[in-house]
Design a protein around this motif. Structure first.
Motif, PDB file in Angstrom:
ATOM      1  N   VAL A 256       0.827  -1.206   0.000  1.00 23.04           N
ATOM      2  CA  VAL A 256       0.000   0.000   0.000  1.00 23.04           C
ATOM      3  C   VAL A 256       0.859   1.252   0.000  1.00 23.04           C
ATOM      4  O   VAL A 256       0.583   2.223  -0.685  1.00 23.04           O
ATOM      5  N   THR A 257       1.939   1.264   0.772  1.00 21.81           N
ATOM      6  CA  THR A 257       2.775   2.457   0.865  1.00 21.81           C
ATOM      7  C   THR A 257       3.521   2.745  -0.426  1.00 21.81           C
ATOM      8  O   THR A 257       4.001   3.854  -0.631  1.00 21.81           O
ATOM      9  N   THR A 258       3.600   1.773  -1.321  1.00 22.34           N
ATOM     10  CA  THR A 258       4.310   1.999  -2.573  1.00 22.34           C
ATOM     11  C   THR A 258       3.375   2.336  -3.721  1.00 22.34           C
ATOM     12  O   THR A 258       3.828   2.601  -4.820  1.00 22.34           O
ATOM     13  N   THR A 259       2.053   2.352  -3.474  1.00 23.01           N
ATOM     14  CA  THR A 259       1.116   2.706  -4.538  1.00 23.01           C
ATOM     15  C   THR A 259       0.853   4.206  -4.513  1.00 23.01           C
ATOM     16  O   THR A 259       0.880   4.842  -3.459  1.00 23.01           O
ATOM     17  N   THR A 260       0.585   4.777  -5.675  1.00 25.67           N
ATOM     18  CA  THR A 260       0.386   6.213  -5.758  1.00 25.67           C
ATOM     19  C   THR A 260      -0.913   6.642  -5.095  1.00 25.67           C
ATOM     20  O   THR A 260      -0.981   7.690  -4.463  1.00 25.67           O
ATOM     21  N   MET A 261      -1.961   5.835  -5.187  1.00 25.01           N
ATOM     22  CA  MET A 261      -3.249   6.219  -4.611  1.00 25.01           C
ATOM     23  C   MET A 261      -3.340   5.853  -3.125  1.00 25.01           C
ATOM     24  O   MET A 261      -4.193   6.354  -2.403  1.00 25.01           O
ATOM     25  N   ARG A 262      -2.434   4.981  -2.675  1.00 30.30           N
ATOM     26  CA  ARG A 262      -2.432   4.531  -1.287  1.00 30.30           C
ATOM     27  C   ARG A 262      -3.803   3.991  -0.870  1.00 30.30           C
ATOM     28  O   ARG A 262      -4.298   4.262   0.222  1.00 30.30           O
ATOM     29  N   GLN A 263      -4.415   3.264  -1.756  1.00 31.61           N
ATOM     30  CA  GLN A 263      -5.691   2.632  -1.462  1.00 31.61           C
ATOM     31  C   GLN A 263      -5.471   1.130  -1.353  1.00 31.61           C
ATOM     32  O   GLN A 263      -5.055   0.484  -2.305  1.00 31.61           O
ATOM     33  N   GLY A 264      -5.744   0.588  -0.173  1.00 28.69           N
ATOM     34  CA  GLY A 264      -5.488  -0.824   0.046  1.00 28.69           C
ATOM     35  C   GLY A 264      -6.608  -1.742  -0.372  1.00 28.69           C
ATOM     36  O   GLY A 264      -6.456  -2.948  -0.339  1.00 28.69           O
ATOM     37  N   LYS A 265      -7.763  -1.158  -0.765  1.00 27.10           N
ATOM     38  CA  LYS A 265      -8.927  -1.952  -1.185  1.00 27.10           C
ATOM     39  C   LYS A 265      -9.395  -2.865  -0.053  1.00 27.10           C
ATOM     40  O   LYS A 265      -9.605  -4.059  -0.251  1.00 27.10           O
ATOM     41  N   PHE A 266      -9.572  -2.263   1.137  1.00 23.25           N
ATOM     42  CA  PHE A 266      -9.950  -3.044   2.315  1.00 23.25           C
ATOM     43  C   PHE A 266     -11.468  -3.070   2.476  1.00 23.25           C
ATOM     44  O   PHE A 266     -12.021  -2.560   3.445  1.00 23.25           O
ATOM     45  N   GLU A 267     -12.175  -3.651   1.520  1.00 21.54           N
ATOM     46  CA  GLU A 267     -13.623  -3.715   1.576  1.00 21.54           C
ATOM     47  C   GLU A 267     -14.098  -5.154   1.486  1.00 21.54           C
ATOM     48  O   GLU A 267     -13.438  -6.001   0.903  1.00 21.54           O
ATOM     49  N   CYS A 268     -15.267  -5.400   2.085  1.00 26.37           N
ATOM     50  CA  CYS A 268     -15.971  -6.654   1.843  1.00 26.37           C
ATOM     51  C   CYS A 268     -16.776  -6.471   0.561  1.00 26.37           C
ATOM     52  O   CYS A 268     -17.587  -5.552   0.461  1.00 26.37           O
ATOM     53  N   ARG A 269     -16.541  -7.323  -0.399  1.00 27.71           N
ATOM     54  CA  ARG A 269     -17.136  -7.155  -1.728  1.00 27.71           C
ATOM     55  C   ARG A 269     -18.229  -8.198  -1.946  1.00 27.71           C
ATOM     56  O   ARG A 269     -17.998  -9.386  -1.786  1.00 27.71           O
TER      57      ARG A 269
END
Length: 328
Positions: A256-269
């Motif tokens: 996550v810290t290396t992505t530009t958007m810093r979005q970890g996609k921590f959702e129940c889908r």
């Protein structure tokens, strides 16, 4: 949905499990503690203390009298749910990554880690449902899978077979009586992180680091459905009322810290089980979702995360009225 937040662990969750009636919820984590909760209001019923390593897995028998846990301390423990007393400890050479009771509660499986020169195994244990009885240390069978190690496993319907999910993304079917491998397929390209069976155990769902979840027939391993996401998955569960599956995962903290958007996609889908299309998401966790469980009555679900919290979600009325546009 306003979730109930269960704060009883100091480290990341590894597995959560409802009992058959759904009134109790059990959670285990890397903090060496097993917690029991009332699922309707989140009140903590008690704790089970005794492991000295991270606890990887938990299961409860159909009568809600016995609990089994598997731990990084190289042991599986059997507990009296009502009193919290440890009834028996099985010792192994390596960590126990997954435990599961058989459908009739007379056996349990334990998946042991492949490490330090020891092969990974699936050990079949005999379980005496009498709380006062002495449990046997002698396993019924020891299955030694060839090739990549087993990560998860569960029982098929009527205790006929054992289904295993492996590090390389393969799935195998074993005769537990003699350890013979009956069938295997290779549907995933990454590690299988979760395997959950349907209520009647005739089909099951897998979650994988390859960002997909899939449903298979238990007795034949025939692929039925596939759900492709944009993040690694750690857990997948089947809802018993609506035609949904719930998937959870997310990028780990380092990624996550290396992505530009810093979005970890921590959702129940939520995905439509038949049409293989995503229909909604539930946010809330501050790290990857490691485990998901659906209440047996289908009216609520719970998720456990890397953030150390369990979130219990009771569905709104709109959930039960939901109809997919193409099916209405």
């Amino acid at each position: 949905m306003r979730p109930i937040l269960l704060q009883g662990h100091t480290r990341s969750l590894t597995q959560i499990k409802y009992n058959r009636e759904g009134d109790l919820l059990f959670s285990v984590s890397k903090d060496q503690i097993v917690n029991a909760w009332y699922s309707h209001n989140g009140e903590r019923l008690g704790t089970y203390n005794g492991h000295v390593g991270a606890i990887w897995s938990v299961d409860v028998n159909s009568m809600s009298t016995l609990l089994i846990t598997g731990s990084a301390d190289n042991s599986a423990k059997l507990w009296n749910i009502q009193t919290g007393k440890c009834l028996h400890t099985w010792e192994f050479k390596t960590a126990v990554k997954r435990v599961a009771f058989s459908e009739d509660d007379t056996m349990a499986l334990a998946v042991t880690e492949q490490r330090m020169g020891y092969p990974g195994t699936i050990v079949i244990l005999s379980i005496n449902s009498d709380i006062e009885a002495q449990q046997s240390d002698e396993p019924i069978t020891i299955i030694r899978p060839e090739g990549p190690k087993a990560m998860v496993a569960d029982w098929g319907n009527i205790n006929k077979y054992i289904i295993t999910g492996h590090e390389d993304g393969s799935i195998a079917l074993y005769n537990w009586k003699d350890g013979e491998k009956l069938n295997s397929i290779h549907p995933h390209t990454g590690e299988i992180t979760d395997l959950q069976v349907s209520e009647d155990r005739t089909y099951f769902i897998t979650a994988s680091k390859d960002k997909s979840a899939q449903i298979f027939e238990s007795n034949t391993l025939m692929p039925l459905k596939k759900y492709v996401t944009d993040a690694p998955l750690n857990s997948a569960s089947i809802t018993p009322i609506q035609e949904f599956v719930i998937l959870g995962g997310g990028q780990d903290a380092m990624q996550v810290t290396t992505t530009t958007m810093r979005q970890g996609k921590f959702e129940c889908r939520f995905w439509h089980r038949i049409l293989e299309e995503e229909v909604g998401r539930v946010k809330g966790h501050f790290g990857p979702i490691n485990t998901i469980a659906v209440h047996p009555d289908g009216k609520s679900f719970s998720s456990g995360g890397e953030d150390g919290y369990v979130r219990v979600h009771h569905f709104d009325n709109d959930y039960f009225k939901f109809k997919y546009p193409e099916l209405s």
